[in-house]
Design a protein around this motif. Sequence first.
Motif, PDB file in Angstrom:
ATOM      1  N   VAL A  47       0.810  -1.219   0.000  1.00 46.11           N
ATOM      2  CA  VAL A  47       0.000   0.000   0.000  1.00 46.11           C
ATOM      3  C   VAL A  47       0.846   1.273   0.000  1.00 46.11           C
ATOM      4  CG1 VAL A  47      -1.907  -1.193   1.132  1.00 46.11           C
ATOM      5  CG2 VAL A  47      -0.265   0.085   2.534  1.00 46.11           C
ATOM      6  N   LYS A  48       2.101   1.178   0.446  1.00 47.17           N
ATOM      7  CA  LYS A  48       2.939   2.369   0.500  1.00 47.17           C
ATOM      8  C   LYS A  48       3.939   2.464  -0.645  1.00 47.17           C
ATOM      9  CE  LYS A  48       2.628   4.999   3.309  1.00 47.17           C
ATOM     10  NZ  LYS A  48       1.700   6.152   3.440  1.00 47.17           N
ATOM     11  N   VAL A  49       4.312   1.324  -1.245  1.00 48.23           N
ATOM     12  CA  VAL A  49       5.354   1.341  -2.277  1.00 48.23           C
ATOM     13  C   VAL A  49       4.860   0.718  -3.581  1.00 48.23           C
ATOM     14  CG1 VAL A  49       7.700   0.627  -2.885  1.00 48.23           C
ATOM     15  CG2 VAL A  49       7.165   1.235  -0.510  1.00 48.23           C
ATOM     16  N   LEU A  50       4.571  -0.576  -3.536  1.00 46.91           N
ATOM     17  CA  LEU A  50       4.266  -1.317  -4.761  1.00 46.91           C
ATOM     18  C   LEU A  50       2.983  -0.831  -5.423  1.00 46.91           C
ATOM     19  CD1 LEU A  50       5.375  -3.635  -6.465  1.00 46.91           C
ATOM     20  CD2 LEU A  50       3.930  -5.204  -5.156  1.00 46.91           C
ATOM     21  N   GLY A  51       1.921  -0.632  -4.635  1.00 48.28           N
ATOM     22  CA  GLY A  51       0.644  -0.190  -5.196  1.00 48.28           C
ATOM     23  C   GLY A  51       0.729   1.166  -5.869  1.00 48.28           C
ATOM     24  N   PRO A  52       1.214   2.216  -5.174  1.00 47.98           N
ATOM     25  CA  PRO A  52       1.342   3.521  -5.841  1.00 47.98           C
ATOM     26  C   PRO A  52       2.226   3.485  -7.084  1.00 47.98           C
ATOM     27  CG  PRO A  52       1.495   3.772  -3.466  1.00 47.98           C
ATOM     28  CD  PRO A  52       1.491   2.295  -3.729  1.00 47.98           C
ATOM     29  N   PHE A 131      -6.332  -1.502  -0.230  1.00 43.06           N
ATOM     30  CA  PHE A 131      -6.043  -1.847  -1.628  1.00 43.06           C
ATOM     31  C   PHE A 131      -6.969  -1.080  -2.569  1.00 43.06           C
ATOM     32  CE2 PHE A 131      -4.549  -6.317  -0.135  1.00 43.06           C
ATOM     33  CZ  PHE A 131      -3.354  -5.766   0.301  1.00 43.06           C
ATOM     34  N   PHE A 132      -8.236  -0.966  -2.195  1.00 45.63           N
ATOM     35  CA  PHE A 132      -9.182  -0.224  -3.034  1.00 45.63           C
ATOM     36  C   PHE A 132      -8.839   1.264  -3.071  1.00 45.63           C
ATOM     37  CE2 PHE A 132     -12.496  -3.675  -1.922  1.00 45.63           C
ATOM     38  CZ  PHE A 132     -12.081  -4.455  -2.996  1.00 45.63           C
ATOM     39  N   PHE A 133      -8.385   1.822  -1.954  1.00 44.01           N
ATOM     40  CA  PHE A 133      -7.959   3.220  -1.949  1.00 44.01           C
ATOM     41  C   PHE A 133      -6.821   3.428  -2.941  1.00 44.01           C
ATOM     42  CE2 PHE A 133      -9.353   3.748   2.727  1.00 44.01           C
ATOM     43  CZ  PHE A 133     -10.615   4.174   2.320  1.00 44.01           C
ATOM     44  N   VAL A 134      -5.861   2.506  -2.946  1.00 44.20           N
ATOM     45  CA  VAL A 134      -4.714   2.622  -3.840  1.00 44.20           C
ATOM     46  C   VAL A 134      -5.157   2.491  -5.293  1.00 44.20           C
ATOM     47  CG1 VAL A 134      -2.535   1.552  -4.548  1.00 44.20           C
ATOM     48  CG2 VAL A 134      -3.057   1.804  -2.112  1.00 44.20           C
ATOM     49  N   LEU A 135      -6.012   1.523  -5.601  1.00 38.85           N
ATOM     50  CA  LEU A 135      -6.474   1.328  -6.976  1.00 38.85           C
ATOM     51  C   LEU A 135      -7.299   2.501  -7.482  1.00 38.85           C
ATOM     52  CD1 LEU A 135      -7.482  -2.464  -6.880  1.00 38.85           C
ATOM     53  CD2 LEU A 135      -5.505  -1.442  -8.032  1.00 38.85           C
ATOM     54  N   ARG A 136      -7.921   3.225  -6.561  1.00 40.90           N
ATOM     55  CA  ARG A 136      -8.703   4.411  -6.944  1.00 40.90           C
ATOM     56  C   ARG A 136      -7.879   5.695  -6.813  1.00 40.90           C
ATOM     57  NH1 ARG A 136     -13.418   4.284  -3.008  1.00 40.90           N
ATOM     58  NH2 ARG A 136     -14.382   5.856  -4.342  1.00 40.90           N
ATOM     59  N   LYS A 137      -6.605   5.542  -6.461  1.00 39.51           N
ATOM     60  CA  LYS A 137      -5.671   6.655  -6.290  1.00 39.51           C
ATOM     61  C   LYS A 137      -6.134   7.657  -5.229  1.00 39.51           C
ATOM     62  CE  LYS A 137      -2.939   6.769 -10.501  1.00 39.51           C
ATOM     63  NZ  LYS A 137      -2.436   7.601 -11.606  1.00 39.51           N
ATOM     64  N   LYS A 138      -6.767   7.167  -4.212  1.00 42.07           N
ATOM     65  CA  LYS A 138      -7.162   8.024  -3.089  1.00 42.07           C
ATOM     66  C   LYS A 138      -6.088   7.899  -2.005  1.00 42.07           C
ATOM     67  CE  LYS A 138     -12.099   8.072  -4.045  1.00 42.07           C
ATOM     68  NZ  LYS A 138     -12.127   9.517  -4.369  1.00 42.07           N
ATOM     69  N   TYR A 139      -4.917   8.389  -2.320  1.00 41.94           N
ATOM     70  CA  TYR A 139      -3.767   8.211  -1.439  1.00 41.94           C
ATOM     71  C   TYR A 139      -3.899   8.990  -0.128  1.00 41.94           C
ATOM     72  CZ  TYR A 139      -1.704   6.329  -5.729  1.00 41.94           C
ATOM     73  OH  TYR A 139      -1.461   5.597  -6.855  1.00 41.94           O
ATOM     74  N   ASP A 140      -4.720  10.048  -0.139  1.00 41.85           N
ATOM     75  CA  ASP A 140      -4.911  10.794   1.102  1.00 41.85           C
ATOM     76  C   ASP A 140      -5.613   9.949   2.158  1.00 41.85           C
ATOM     77  OD1 ASP A 140      -7.095  10.915  -0.708  1.00 41.85           O
ATOM     78  OD2 ASP A 140      -8.036  12.465   0.528  1.00 41.85           O
ATOM     79  N   HIS A 141      -6.355   8.914   1.721  1.00 38.07           N
ATOM     80  CA  HIS A 141      -7.019   8.005   2.659  1.00 38.07           C
ATOM     81  C   HIS A 141      -6.042   6.992   3.261  1.00 38.07           C
ATOM     82  CE1 HIS A 141     -10.431   9.960   1.203  1.00 38.07           C
ATOM     83  NE2 HIS A 141     -11.263   8.958   1.014  1.00 38.07           N
ATOM     84  N   VAL A 142      -4.921   6.787   2.583  1.00 39.60           N
ATOM     85  CA  VAL A 142      -3.927   5.824   3.071  1.00 39.60           C
ATOM     86  C   VAL A 142      -3.014   6.557   4.057  1.00 39.60           C
ATOM     87  CG1 VAL A 142      -2.248   4.051   2.392  1.00 39.60           C
ATOM     88  CG2 VAL A 142      -4.063   4.704   0.814  1.00 39.60           C
ATOM     89  N   SER A 143      -3.608   6.988   5.149  1.00 41.99           N
ATOM     90  CA  SER A 143      -2.902   7.788   6.148  1.00 41.99           C
ATOM     91  C   SER A 143      -2.070   6.888   7.064  1.00 41.99           C
ATOM     92  CB  SER A 143      -3.909   8.579   6.983  1.00 41.99           C
ATOM     93  OG  SER A 143      -4.765   7.695   7.689  1.00 41.99           O
ATOM     94  N   THR A 144      -1.236   7.533   7.876  1.00 46.13           N
ATOM     95  CA  THR A 144      -0.446   6.778   8.859  1.00 46.13           C
ATOM     96  C   THR A 144      -1.353   6.030   9.816  1.00 46.13           C
ATOM     97  OG1 THR A 144       1.337   8.411   8.722  1.00 46.13           O
ATOM     98  CG2 THR A 144       1.302   6.986  10.668  1.00 46.13           C
ATOM     99  N   LEU A 145      -2.419   6.704  10.272  1.00 45.67           N
ATOM    100  CA  LEU A 145      -3.384   6.058  11.165  1.00 45.67           C
ATOM    101  C   LEU A 145      -3.990   4.825  10.515  1.00 45.67           C
ATOM    102  CD1 LEU A 145      -5.382   5.787  13.526  1.00 45.67           C
ATOM    103  CD2 LEU A 145      -6.809   7.517  12.399  1.00 45.67           C
ATOM    104  N   HIS A 146      -4.412   4.969   9.273  1.00 47.12           N
ATOM    105  CA  HIS A 146      -5.065   3.868   8.566  1.00 47.12           C
ATOM    106  C   HIS A 146      -4.128   2.671   8.426  1.00 47.12           C
ATOM    107  CE1 HIS A 146      -7.955   2.164   5.616  1.00 47.12           C
ATOM    108  NE2 HIS A 146      -6.856   1.663   5.071  1.00 47.12           N
TER     109      HIS A 146
END
Length: 343
Positions: A47-52, A131-146
């Motif tokens: 979610v932090k490297v490969l997906g983006p 994974f869905f956040f990454v596929l939809r490019k909603k990277y702001d949702h992939v926060s440290t908390l999340h």
Amino acid sequence: MALVVKYIVDGYHDLMDNKSDPRVNDWFLMSSPFYTLGICLGYVYIVKVLGPKFMESRKPFELKTLLIFYNLFQVIFSSWLFYESCVAGWLTHYSYRCQPVDYSRTPLAMRMVRGCWWYYISKFTEFLDTFFFVLRKKYDHVSTLHVIHHGVMPMSVWFGVKFTPGGHSTFFGFLNTFVHIIMYSYYLLAALGPRYQRYLWWKKYLTAIQMVQFILVMVHAFQLLFIDCNYPKAFVWWIGMHAVMFYFLFSNFYKETYNRNQARKEAKAAAAKAAALNGKPQNGVHQNGVEKNGSQKIGICFTSQTALYEHSSNTNGVKSVTNGYTSEETKTLRNRAFVPNGN
């Protein structure tokens, strides 16, 4: 050095073989913590490297239908887990004050053990959220908390299933599955589209509910530090400190997301009001409808404002148009639409 390594290895095998619950030793992923640890680390890397990197040159995926079915599945799955925790203990014979683990193989005890294992598995299905956040490019949702929340939970729950599948600490799963019913119901409505937006006014209360959940877990867990109960104190600290960590993470998220956003809205509204009173531009637009664009002003005069621009009765050089006039000379200002020269 070799003796230290041998001591650590022997201690590990003694812990896994002799101190753990033998009922779950042969269950999927329960023989060693390293499988779960590897999956969690793989999740973070994806979610932090490969997906983006994979999505770097691709357009965001829509996934609307998939999201609807996924969230519906999570609502049903969470409802079943909550029901199992109720029937196997928390709404039947479990004590909220002190509940030791039942290590027997009675049907009710084994039902709770199976429920704990399935709750552990649910922590992996929740990886799909990210994974869905990454596929939809909603990277702001992939926060440290999340990422911390999702990445830590499988490992945390694994120890509970391995050593205490039942009893006092399962209160966390009991509450958490109930919260997830509410949470995934919200996501399901959101995935259904704009026509359901009016039912989503309670978004910020989701975080508040999660924070209340962690407070209840803290109080429930740490009470065993002050009373005599046949339950491992190590797991009291394990569950309690997890609740403390997540409470402060979610509290910080709540403040940043909702309190600051509200403050920004209030400040913006106050600035707009002050600008309106002073006749100053608001976001580059004057009160008379003239917008600044470099050194040129472009404005629209509405019907009720036309009289303000009637400087001459001379109609020379004026062409009639539908619902108004345009002037060929900027000095003869009888316009409905005008482009004045100068500043």
